[in-house]
Design a protein around this motif. Structure first.
Motif, short mmCIF file in Angstrom:
data_model
loop_
_atom_site.label_atom_id
_atom_site.label_comp_id
_atom_site.label_asym_id
_atom_site.label_seq_id
_atom_site.Cartn_x
_atom_site.Cartn_y
_atom_site.Cartn_z
N GLY A 22 0.79 -1.22 0.00
CA GLY A 22 0.00 0.00 0.00
C GLY A 22 0.82 1.27 0.00
O GLY A 22 0.26 2.37 0.06
N LYS A 25 0.00 3.75 -4.25
CA LYS A 25 -1.45 3.65 -4.29
C LYS A 25 -1.98 3.33 -5.69
O LYS A 25 -1.34 3.66 -6.70
CB LYS A 25 -2.09 4.96 -3.82
CG LYS A 25 -1.56 5.49 -2.49
CD LYS A 25 -1.86 4.55 -1.35
CE LYS A 25 -1.53 5.18 0.00
NZ LYS A 25 -0.11 5.54 0.16
N SER A 71 -5.47 0.77 -11.37
CA SER A 71 -6.65 1.28 -10.67
C SER A 71 -7.56 0.11 -10.33
O SER A 71 -7.48 -0.96 -10.94
CB SER A 71 -7.39 2.28 -11.56
OG SER A 71 -6.55 3.38 -11.88
N LEU A 166 -4.51 -2.03 1.71
CA LEU A 166 -5.06 -0.73 1.30
C LEU A 166 -6.17 -0.28 2.25
O LEU A 166 -6.28 0.90 2.57
CB LEU A 166 -5.60 -0.82 -0.13
CG LEU A 166 -4.57 -0.93 -1.26
CD1 LEU A 166 -5.27 -1.22 -2.58
CD2 LEU A 166 -3.74 0.34 -1.37
N LEU A 217 -12.69 0.77 1.30
CA LEU A 217 -11.94 1.23 0.12
C LEU A 217 -12.70 2.34 -0.60
O LEU A 217 -12.09 3.29 -1.10
CB LEU A 217 -11.68 0.06 -0.82
CG LEU A 217 -10.73 -1.03 -0.31
CD1 LEU A 217 -10.67 -2.19 -1.29
CD2 LEU A 217 -9.34 -0.47 -0.06
N ASN A 220 -12.46 5.58 1.44
CA ASN A 220 -11.11 6.15 1.34
C ASN A 220 -10.75 6.55 -0.10
O ASN A 220 -9.61 6.92 -0.37
CB ASN A 220 -10.08 5.16 1.87
CG ASN A 220 -10.22 4.93 3.36
OD1 ASN A 220 -10.82 5.72 4.07
ND2 ASN A 220 -9.66 3.83 3.85
N ILE A 222 -10.28 4.80 -2.70
CA ILE A 222 -9.27 3.95 -3.34
C ILE A 222 -9.88 3.21 -4.52
O ILE A 222 -9.20 2.90 -5.50
CB ILE A 222 -8.68 2.96 -2.31
CG1 ILE A 222 -7.87 3.75 -1.27
CG2 ILE A 222 -7.80 1.91 -2.97
CD1 ILE A 222 -7.39 2.93 -0.10
#
Length: 224
Positions: A22, A25, A71, A166, A217, A220, A222
């Motif tokens: 992590g 990112k 991604s 993550l 996730l 956040n 992510i």
């Protein structure tokens, strides 16, 4: 193996670790100069390592912007975690089929270690529990005899670890109060060769946390 190949392999492993842990990112641009300075090597092994990583799920190559950490979408996260659970169940069926008395003993020994942190209704450091938990699940599958399934499982396990890391960024020293009941039930079902019941319980055990991971996730930012 040449020195260049060795350097590239070392870079591959180091960048891979930075992503899975992590520290890099999802969506982050992998800048050659930054990695060169960080890893203390020249650009050539960095480029070779990134090209190899682009053939995995961890790195993507964009035509105009170069290499980036891959991604993640909500669908990819759910699909990857569900795939992990399904592969674990297939391996568990195989493990039970080939299980030995030594396998049974190793399961019980690992379960005993887990019980020390799961049965006292007290808080335990997550990292310590996670190591014992991983060892227990590996013991359950230890006699599975399918190299192809093991290869897929290891990739799925790595993906799960990436997502877990993550989700826990900034909270690595957290403490949890884990339950022992499902692990004890799993061990008993496996040793008694209750294959269908064991795989059903394992699937529920592995998938029940998916919504929490995806929620964290998403919160956040992510995953999208």
């Amino acid at each position: 193996m040449t020195k260049q190949t060795t350097l590239a392999s070392n870079c591959f492993n180091q960048i891979r670790h930075l992503i899975i842990s992590g520290q890099l990112k999802p969506g982050e641009k992998l800048k050659g100069e930054y990695l060169k300075e960080l890893l203390g090597v020249g650009m050539s092994p960095i480029r070779e390592a990134l090209a190899r990583l682009a053939n995995t799920y961890l790195v993507e190559l964009k035509d105009k912007t170069g290499f980036r950490v891959s991604s993640l979408s909500l669908e990819e996260v759910r699909d990857g975690l569900m795939a992990h659970a399904k592969i674990e169940c297939l391996l568990l069926k195989d493990a039970i089929n080939f299980g030995t008395t030594e396998w049974e003993a190793q399961i019980m020994a690992s379960l005993y270690s887990l019980s020390k942190v799961e049965s006292n209704d007290t808080l335990v450091q997550y990292e310590y529990w996670a190591q014992l938990n991983s060892e227990f699940h590996n013991k359950l599958l230890a006699t599975a005899n399918s190299p192809a399934l093991w290869k897929i499982r290891n990739e799925c396990e790595e993906f799960k670890d990436w997502l877990t890391n993550l989700a826990n960024i900034g909270n690595l020293n957290r403490q949890i109060k884990p339950s022992h009941a499902e692990h004890a039930a799993l061990a008993k079902l496996c040793i008694n060769r209750k294959t269908d019941q064991a795989t059903e319980l394992l699937y529920r055990h592995l998938t029940k946390g998916i919504e929490q991971i995806t929620k964290t996730l998403s919160n956040n930012k992510i995953i999208s």
